[in-house]
Enzyme design. Structure first.
Site, PDB file in Angstrom:
ATOM      1  N   VAL A 126      49.678  34.509  40.287  1.00 18.29           N
ATOM      2  CA  VAL A 126      48.691  35.520  40.665  1.00 18.29           C
ATOM      3  C   VAL A 126      48.359  35.166  42.114  1.00 18.29           C
ATOM      4  O   VAL A 126      47.633  34.214  42.373  1.00 18.29           O
ATOM      5  CB  VAL A 126      47.449  35.477  39.753  1.00 18.29           C
ATOM      6  CG1 VAL A 126      46.386  36.451  40.246  1.00 18.29           C
ATOM      7  CG2 VAL A 126      47.832  35.789  38.306  1.00 18.29           C
ATOM      8  N   PRO A 127      48.951  35.888  43.075  1.00 14.78           N
ATOM      9  CA  PRO A 127      49.037  35.420  44.460  1.00 14.78           C
ATOM     10  C   PRO A 127      47.760  35.520  45.292  1.00 14.78           C
ATOM     11  O   PRO A 127      47.663  36.299  46.247  1.00 14.78           O
ATOM     12  CB  PRO A 127      50.149  36.295  45.039  1.00 14.78           C
ATOM     13  CG  PRO A 127      50.039  37.568  44.276  1.00 14.78           C
ATOM     14  CD  PRO A 127      49.646  37.157  42.882  1.00 14.78           C
ATOM     15  N   CYS A 128      46.783  34.687  44.967  1.00 17.82           N
ATOM     16  CA  CYS A 128      45.534  34.686  45.723  1.00 17.82           C
ATOM     17  C   CYS A 128      45.731  34.183  47.153  1.00 17.82           C
ATOM     18  O   CYS A 128      44.889  34.441  48.015  1.00 17.82           O
ATOM     19  CB  CYS A 128      44.475  33.863  44.994  1.00 17.82           C
ATOM     20  SG  CYS A 128      44.996  32.203  44.538  1.00 17.82           S
ATOM     21  N   HIS A 129      46.856  33.531  47.423  1.00 16.05           N
ATOM     22  CA  HIS A 129      47.138  33.069  48.786  1.00 16.05           C
ATOM     23  C   HIS A 129      47.397  34.238  49.739  1.00 16.05           C
ATOM     24  O   HIS A 129      47.370  34.052  50.948  1.00 16.05           O
ATOM     25  CB  HIS A 129      48.337  32.101  48.792  1.00 16.05           C
ATOM     26  CG  HIS A 129      49.614  32.684  48.284  1.00 16.05           C
ATOM     27  ND1 HIS A 129      49.913  32.750  46.930  1.00 16.05           N
ATOM     28  CD2 HIS A 129      50.666  33.240  48.938  1.00 16.05           C
ATOM     29  CE1 HIS A 129      51.103  33.311  46.784  1.00 16.05           C
ATOM     30  NE2 HIS A 129      51.581  33.622  47.982  1.00 16.05           N
ATOM     31  N   ARG A 130      47.594  35.437  49.220  1.00 14.64           N
ATOM     32  CA  ARG A 130      47.882  36.611  50.060  1.00 14.64           C
ATOM     33  C   ARG A 130      46.622  37.312  50.563  1.00 14.64           C
ATOM     34  O   ARG A 130      46.704  38.371  51.167  1.00 14.64           O
ATOM     35  CB  ARG A 130      48.755  37.597  49.287  1.00 14.64           C
ATOM     36  CG  ARG A 130      50.133  37.028  48.964  1.00 14.64           C
ATOM     37  CD  ARG A 130      50.994  37.984  48.197  1.00 14.64           C
ATOM     38  NE  ARG A 130      52.218  37.325  47.752  1.00 14.64           N
ATOM     39  CZ  ARG A 130      52.930  37.695  46.699  1.00 14.64           C
ATOM     40  NH1 ARG A 130      52.562  38.749  45.974  1.00 14.64           N
ATOM     41  NH2 ARG A 130      54.010  37.026  46.367  1.00 14.64           N
TER      42      ARG A 130
END
Length: 168
Positions: A126-130
């Site tokens: 779940v790409p919270c780094h984006r």
């Protein structure tokens, strides 16, 4: 409710994967903010993680740009809305906290979006780094800014595998 976990090496350091009743419910990095205590991870059992590990390997090798895994994301309804929207951010792209707040129908909730983003229980997948600051700056990341920078740089120029390092 039965929880089990496994630990795997990755280019961003060891990753602890947690499954609840056989479904991925956590992916935590060493030193991650909001990382639950280890005793909450259950016993060690690699069985439910075969597909998640395969997809993570493909991602870090530069052969996959997304994940197709069942997830069990435990959080408030607001947090789950944020986490669902995170999964819509395309590989290699970023959005601001304000843009994410608008996408979930709460345009004035960028701060709350940031807090929910920080509590994402399944990092990378779940790409919270984006999610970045309004000016594009790299702000807050539970796994650390260096990891965030590295993941974003990898996704923007993924022309080869992400190399293992000893940074983390």
């Amino acid at each position: 409710m039965r929880r089990v976990h496994t630990v795997t090496d990755s280019p961003v350091g060891p990753l602890t994967l947690v499954a609840t009743d056989g479904v991925l419910s956590g992916l935590y990095m060493t030193g991650q903010r909001h990382r639950p205590p280890e005793e909450n991870f259950g016993e060690r059992d690699d069985t439910p993680f075969t597909e998640a590990l395969r997809q993570l390997g493909a991602y870090f090798a530069g052969d996959a740009t997304g994940f197709e895994l069942p997830l069990r994301l435990n959080g408030t309804p607001f947090q789950r809305r944020v986490w669902a929207e995170l999964q819509e951010i395309p590989y290699g792209e970023t959005v601001s906290y304000g843009e994410l707040a608008t996408c979930i129908g709460s345009p004035t909730a960028s701060r709350a979006v940031g807090l929910a983003n920080g509590k994402n229980p399944v990092g990378i997948i779940v790409p919270c780094h984006r999610v970045v600051g309004a000016d594009g700056s790299l702000t807050g990341y539970g796994g650390g800014i260096d990891r965030k920078r590295r993941l974003l740089a990898f996704e923007r120029g993924a022309d080869g595998p992400m190399e293992q390092t000893s940074l983390f």
